[in-house]
Write a protein that holds these residues in place. Structure first.
Motif, PDB file in Angstrom:
ATOM      1  N   VAL A 118       1.142  -0.742  -0.216  1.00  0.00           N
ATOM      2  CA  VAL A 118       0.328   0.478   0.503  1.00  0.00           C
ATOM      3  C   VAL A 118       1.176   1.018  -0.108  1.00  0.00           C
ATOM      4  O   VAL A 118       1.626   1.117   0.936  1.00  0.00           O
ATOM      5  CB  VAL A 118      -0.427   0.191   1.305  1.00  0.00           C
ATOM      6  CG1 VAL A 118      -1.566   0.991   1.269  1.00  0.00           C
ATOM      7  CG2 VAL A 118      -1.964  -1.199   1.088  1.00  0.00           C
ATOM      8  N   HIS A 119       0.836   2.110  -0.698  1.00  0.00           N
ATOM      9  CA  HIS A 119       1.715   3.436  -0.238  1.00  0.00           C
ATOM     10  C   HIS A 119       0.712   4.847  -0.668  1.00  0.00           C
ATOM     11  O   HIS A 119      -0.298   4.675  -1.220  1.00  0.00           O
ATOM     12  CB  HIS A 119       2.362   3.507  -2.583  1.00  0.00           C
ATOM     13  CG  HIS A 119       3.243   2.038  -3.240  1.00  0.00           C
ATOM     14  ND1 HIS A 119       4.129   1.920  -2.250  1.00  0.00           N
ATOM     15  CD2 HIS A 119       2.255   1.383  -3.625  1.00  0.00           C
ATOM     16  CE1 HIS A 119       4.614   1.049  -3.152  1.00  0.00           C
ATOM     17  NE2 HIS A 119       3.740   0.019  -3.613  1.00  0.00           N
ATOM     18  N   LEU A 120       1.588   5.455  -0.069  1.00  0.00           N
ATOM     19  CA  LEU A 120       0.787   6.868   0.378  1.00  0.00           C
ATOM     20  C   LEU A 120       1.148   7.403  -0.244  1.00  0.00           C
ATOM     21  O   LEU A 120       0.750   9.014  -0.598  1.00  0.00           O
ATOM     22  CB  LEU A 120       1.579   7.038   1.216  1.00  0.00           C
ATOM     23  CG  LEU A 120       0.630   5.888   2.550  1.00  0.00           C
ATOM     24  CD1 LEU A 120       0.892   5.944   4.803  1.00  0.00           C
ATOM     25  CD2 LEU A 120      -0.690   5.507   3.155  1.00  0.00           C
ATOM     26  N   ALA A 121       1.961   7.479  -1.060  1.00  0.00           N
ATOM     27  CA  ALA A 121       2.772   8.788  -1.648  1.00  0.00           C
ATOM     28  C   ALA A 121       4.109   7.913  -2.702  1.00  0.00           C
ATOM     29  O   ALA A 121       4.106   7.107  -2.400  1.00  0.00           O
ATOM     30  CB  ALA A 121       3.875   9.661  -0.996  1.00  0.00           C
ATOM     31  N   ALA A 151      -3.852  -9.404   2.801  1.00  0.00           N
ATOM     32  CA  ALA A 151      -3.816  -8.253   2.643  1.00  0.00           C
ATOM     33  C   ALA A 151      -2.306  -7.354   2.216  1.00  0.00           C
ATOM     34  O   ALA A 151      -1.713  -8.109   2.601  1.00  0.00           O
ATOM     35  CB  ALA A 151      -4.293  -8.220   4.366  1.00  0.00           C
ATOM     36  N   PRO A 152      -2.600  -6.293   1.592  1.00  0.00           N
ATOM     37  CA  PRO A 152      -1.714  -5.760   1.166  1.00  0.00           C
ATOM     38  C   PRO A 152      -1.011  -5.094   2.185  1.00  0.00           C
ATOM     39  O   PRO A 152      -2.042  -4.523   3.272  1.00  0.00           O
ATOM     40  CB  PRO A 152      -1.772  -4.634   0.413  1.00  0.00           C
ATOM     41  CG  PRO A 152      -3.436  -4.731   0.294  1.00  0.00           C
ATOM     42  CD  PRO A 152      -3.707  -6.040   1.088  1.00  0.00           C
ATOM     43  N   HIS A 153       0.413  -4.931   2.637  1.00  0.00           N
ATOM     44  CA  HIS A 153       0.380  -3.932   3.539  1.00  0.00           C
ATOM     45  C   HIS A 153       1.657  -2.305   3.416  1.00  0.00           C
ATOM     46  O   HIS A 153       2.232  -2.285   2.384  1.00  0.00           O
ATOM     47  CB  HIS A 153       1.864  -5.291   4.718  1.00  0.00           C
ATOM     48  CG  HIS A 153       2.703  -5.421   3.459  1.00  0.00           C
ATOM     49  ND1 HIS A 153       4.693  -4.784   3.314  1.00  0.00           N
ATOM     50  CD2 HIS A 153       3.538  -6.327   2.521  1.00  0.00           C
ATOM     51  CE1 HIS A 153       4.590  -4.991   2.316  1.00  0.00           C
ATOM     52  NE2 HIS A 153       4.109  -6.401   1.778  1.00  0.00           N
ATOM     53  N   ALA A 179       4.148   0.012  11.419  1.00  0.00           N
ATOM     54  CA  ALA A 179       3.829  -0.695   9.856  1.00  0.00           C
ATOM     55  C   ALA A 179       2.599  -1.318   9.842  1.00  0.00           C
ATOM     56  O   ALA A 179       1.695  -1.626   9.243  1.00  0.00           O
ATOM     57  CB  ALA A 179       5.424  -1.331   8.978  1.00  0.00           C
ATOM     58  N   ALA A 180       2.662  -2.736  11.005  1.00  0.00           N
ATOM     59  CA  ALA A 180       1.709  -3.364  11.103  1.00  0.00           C
ATOM     60  C   ALA A 180       0.340  -1.748  11.442  1.00  0.00           C
ATOM     61  O   ALA A 180      -0.687  -2.804  11.122  1.00  0.00           O
ATOM     62  CB  ALA A 180       2.079  -4.790  12.374  1.00  0.00           C
TER      63      ALA A 180
END
Length: 381
Positions: A118-121, A151-153, A179-180
């Motif tokens: 999962v990317h935020l930027a 599930a993506p991390h 992160a978790a």
């Protein structure tokens, strides 16, 4: 390209020893597909009113479909997104990017691992190509896309880039913990004014259309007592949210706007100046009550970070979370005799304070070391 190469090299090292997998990506039957193409509405063409009604109904249906699709995920290209400094927007919604299949990567194990992030930027070159196909979503716990085997991390490179919950200064164990427990809700709150700029409060939640708070039915009440912090909220500031108005935010009791921000079932953004004004007014009102209680008992209330966070707007919480690891709790909204300025956070014993803006320095005494919130966050990484 060099930055992507370094990212790919680090990613390869990170997953080395995990064991190769020969399973190909397979379609996920439960994934939410892209929105259907617009269809002609069934408007009554005999009258302009009928045409307008049909168009409005069609627009509402499209909005509803978009909100629901984004909860789990939908397929777009990066070029379809609007990029801010700390994230992406899609048609007014903050979104996460996930399920990115980089065809240029030959190593299938690395490719699959990147696909499950999962990317935020934009943390690497692969996320800078406008033609790159990606999936986007708004609800962390519900993300789904064809080919996701689990599930993506959260991507640790993104967490470091946006310094999610002070990620850069954390040790390995705390980094793993952050992160978790990654929270997209926290991320949007941290950069709320970037995602929802303007001089009015905004409310947004996955599955809902972003809206200004003044668009939510406010009724007649303008003052009252907050059912959470028990602050008698003054009139004429828009700081009181009666339960009838708060129902749209997921609130069950009357609330001041600051408690509403922390209790709302979504992201309630407040313009910085308005939020600090409300916070200062509440703090000073509650401080008077505390002073009376201390006079009766003869005991002084200890400074503690829990109280500091409870009093301040959410935009100040990322700073508090980082300072709490390093400093004792400060005095809130510290005033100086003979001066008009206020330090939002102050440590009188060290003659140091944190102020809202650089302009505030002109209204404060010399001999103190004053920083703005932004400059402190910048110095902390």
């Amino acid at each position: 390209m060099g930055r992507w190469s370094r990212h790919l090299e680090a990613l390869t090292q990170a997953i080395s020893g995990m064991g190769a997998s020969s399973a190909d990506q397979s379609d996920d039957d439960t994934a939410v597909q892209d929105l259907p193409e617009d269809e002609a509405g069934a408007a009554d063409e005999d009258t302009p009113a009928g045409e307008a009604l049909a168009e409005a109904s069609e627009d509402a249906a499209q909005i509803s479909s978009l909100e629901q699709a984004l909860i789990q995920g939908m397929e777009v290209t990066l070029g379809d997104l609007d990029q801010t400094e700390h994230g992406w927007m899609y048609r007014g919604h903050p979104v996460m990017v996930f399920a990115v299949d980089v065809a240029a990567v030959e190593d299938q194990q690395v490719r699959r691992e990147f696909f499950h992030r999962v990317h935020l930027a934009s943390c690497c070159g692969a996320l800078e190509d406008p033609a790159q196909v990606v999936w986007i979503g708004t609800a962390r716990e519900a993300l789904a896309a064809p080919g996701l085997e689990q599930a993506p991390h959260a991507c640790e490179y993104c967490l470091a880039k946006v310094n999610h919950r002070g990620y850069r200064s954390l040790g390995p164990r705390d980094r793993s913990r952050v992160a978790a427990g990654f929270s997209f809700h926290w991320h949007v709150n941290q950069y709320a004014q970037e995602f929802f700029p303007g001089e009015s409060p905004h409310f947004w939640a996955p599955g809902k259309l972003p809206q200004q708070l003044d668009m939510i039915d406010s009724g007649e009440a303008d003052q009252g007592t907050c059912g959470v912090c028990e602050w008698p909220v003054p009139a004429d500031h828009g700081w009181f949210i009666p339960v009838e108005r708060g129902a749209a935010l997921g609130l069950a009791i009357d609330s001041c706007i600051l408690c509403a921000q922390q209790q709302a079932m979504g992201v309630l953004t407040l313009p910085e100046e308005q939020a600090l004004a409300a916070s200062q007014a509440r703090c000073e009102a509650l401080r008077k009550g505390t002073a009376v209680a201390e006079a009766d008992t003869g005991e002084e209330t200890e400074r503690d970070w829990t109280r500091v966070r409870r009093q301040l707007p959410l935009s100040w919480h990322p700073l508090c979370e980082q300072l709490e690891r390093k400093l004792s709790a400060p005095v809130l909204f510290h005033r100086f005799t003979g001066y008009e300025g206020v330090a939002v956070l102050a440590w009188p014993e060290h003659r140091r304070g944190i102020i809202a803006t650089d302009e505030e320095r002109n209204r404060l005494p010399e001999g103190w070391d004053f920083w703005t919130m932004r400059s402190v966050l910048g110095s902390l990484g």
